[in-house]
Design a protein around this motif. Structure first.
Motif: not given
Lengths: 237, 295
Positions: A64-69, A83-84, A90-92, A217-219
């Motif tokens: 899953x790590x590789x898939x998400x990357x 922006x968001x 980046x956060x993910x 991510x939020x701020x």
């Protein structure tokens, strides 16, 4: 929180790509959370079958790590997010590597569980493992929750919790070291507990790291490598 | 219906034109203009300063009270959806709008101490100080040499052939075109490739030593390599000139500019450091535009 509208792009494929990344992250988070819970139970109840299960899950988490990357790389290359959206990607990618490390730490705990099941139970330390384990588990749950809801306040709470876990860890260490001095015959078995506590403490750190990514991510503010008080001050600005 | 008026209403209208996209409508329902421009539209070392600029085309108001500074040697990017007034605003800065009869500009616009709309001001002289590069390369149907030499000649910047030669060479060099054309200075400018033509137009603009260079989507007709060359050029030119660039490519704005101004339906919503605008914009409309949620 009200500014996180990830499903409203003009391009529906972009929406789908971001949606898929978030879903996969949540799936990975769920798997890892389960790993931590199972590893603790395997250790506390000397359940070798459950410990084996934890080790098997590692493979799934890594995939899953590789898939998400890969998905994140694709979005960066094809969509040039800003922006968001950019902060989400980046956060993910950072959260994913923390999650993977949490998986590794759970596997360590599971291995200690296997050893203790073979060598015989440790005479001390289970109370501390249960206590810190529950604490860390809640942190992980809260931090994933904060990510799912883009809740910076909750993420800040996780960071504050980590400080407590560190204190509890240090005090547990002291008492276990004292015990080993009193009864050197138990050193090898108590050490297994100490390694497990160390792994739990690390899981707490990773949960905090993920919380910091939620705040970014939020701020849009980088709150790494500063104290909780400093984070609070930075968020108020 | 004047599209700008809709924002003054507190309730969403039911008779919104069907041509409007759903996303745009959603934004209107959920987001309001800020009372004032968000961010930092003003700087200390302003080369040009504009205050409360309104522009009308006949009865229709195209720009609503825009105030901003362009700092010396700064690259300012103006971005926003089509029809937001960014090009109109840019064209006010060297009075290009004078060519449109029904266009009326109000407010204060200054190049240093010079009032741009002073009736006594010689517009030709102003345009020598504030040059412009357009969307499509538009070289004169003359030789490469004459394209660049045209401005200095009419402004009397060079008396001798030797001086003119030097201006042409340095301008072409600054525009990064010299090496490609030095052997064929007397062949027609229109025979160059699109990217070369655009650099020729930039050379023509800087040949009269302007203080400010305005660029209206200078790369929209160019391929990525030519675009990269122009962007590189913008970075170099900013050492000696002040630059304002209108662009539809947000990546371009992000790459070349120091500050970015986001226009929306004739208003300046936000102006901030480019990095801030692209990583953490302050206003929801800016966020929505640069992340591609409408527009």
């Amino acid at each position: 929180m009200d500014r996180m509208h990830f499903g409203e792009h003009s391009s529906s494929q972009f929406n789908e790509a971001l949606e898929s990344i978030r879903n996969n992250l949540m799936e990975m988070g769920g798997l890892v959370e389960k790993q931590v819970v199972d590893a603790l139970q395997a250790l506390l109840q000397a359940d070798s079958a459950l410990a084996e299960k934890v080790l098997e899950t590692e493979d799934k988490v890594d995939k899953l790590e590789m898939l998400i990357d890969e998905e994140c790389t694709k979005v960066l290359a094809l969509r040039q997010p800003a922006a968001s959206d950019l902060r989400l990607i980046i956060a993910v990618t950072k959260a994913v590597s923390d999650l993977e490390r949490i998986g590794d730490e759970s596997a360590k705990i599971a291995r200690m569980g296997l050893q203790l099941a073979e060598e015989g139970e440790s005479p001390r330390g289970y109370v501390e493992v249960r206590h810190i384990g529950n604490h860390v588990r809640n942190m992980l749950r809260d931090t994933l929750d904060a990510f799912a809801r883009f809740d910076a306040k909750k993420a800040l709470e996780v960071a504050a919790e980590d400080k407590e876990v560190d204190l509890e860890y240090r005090s547990a260490m002291r008492s276990l070291v004292t015990f080993m001095m009193e009864d050197p015959r138990a050193i090898s078995r108590v050490l297994n507990i100490i390694w497990s506590l160390r792994a739990l403490e690390r899981i707490g750190d990773h949960a905090r790291n993920i919380g910091e990514q939620v705040i970014y991510l939020v701020e849009g503010k980088d709150v790494r490598h500063i104290s909780v008080d400093e984070i609070e001050a930075k968020l108020k600005k | 219906m004047d599209t700008a008026e809709k924002f003054d209403d507190k309730t969403p209208r039911s008779d919104t034109p069907a041509s409007q996209s759903e996303g745009e409508q959603a934004m209107e329902n959920s987001t309001r203009y800020p009372e004032q421009t968000i961010g930092s539209p003003y700087v200390d070392n302003a080369k040009m300063s504009m205050r409360d600029v309104d522009v009308f085309y006949g009865d229709k108001q195209a720009i609503h009270g825009v105030s901003l500074d362009i700092g010396k040697n700064e690259v300012v990017a103006l971005i926003g959806p089509s029809g937001c007034g960014k090009s109109t605003f840019l064209r006010c800065l060297n009075r290009m709008n004078d060519t449109i009869d029904i266009c009326q500009v109000k407010g204060s616009l200054h190049l240093e101490d010079q009032d741009l709309y002073d009736p006594k001001l010689d517009v030709v002289e102003l345009r020598a100080r504030v040059g412009m590069v357009f969307q499509k390369p538009n070289p004169f149907p003359k030789s490469i040499y004459d394209n660049v030499a045209y401005g200095p000649r009419i402004h009397g910047l060079a008396n001798k052939k030797y001086d003119l030669d030097e201006i042409v060479e340095t301008s072409l060099q600054k525009a990064g075109l010299w090496n490609e054309v030095k052997d064929r200075l007397h062949s027609p400018g229109t025979g160059l490739s699109g990217g070369q033509q655009q650099r020729l137009c930039i050379a023509r603009t800087i040949a009269v030593s302007p203080e400010v260079v305005l660029m209206d989507e200078p790369c929209s007709a160019l391929d990525p390599i030519a675009t990269a060359k122009i962007e590189e050029l913008i970075a170099e030119l900013s050492e000696s000139y002040t630059i304002a660039i209108v662009t539809h490519s947000m990546q371009q704005a992000a790459r070349v500019s120091n500050r970015t101004a986001y226009f929306h339906l004739g208003r300046l919503v936000e102006m901030n450091d480019t990095e801030t605008v692209f990583t953490k914009p302050e206003h929801d409309l800016t966020e929505a535009y640069i992340t591609g949620r409408f527009g």
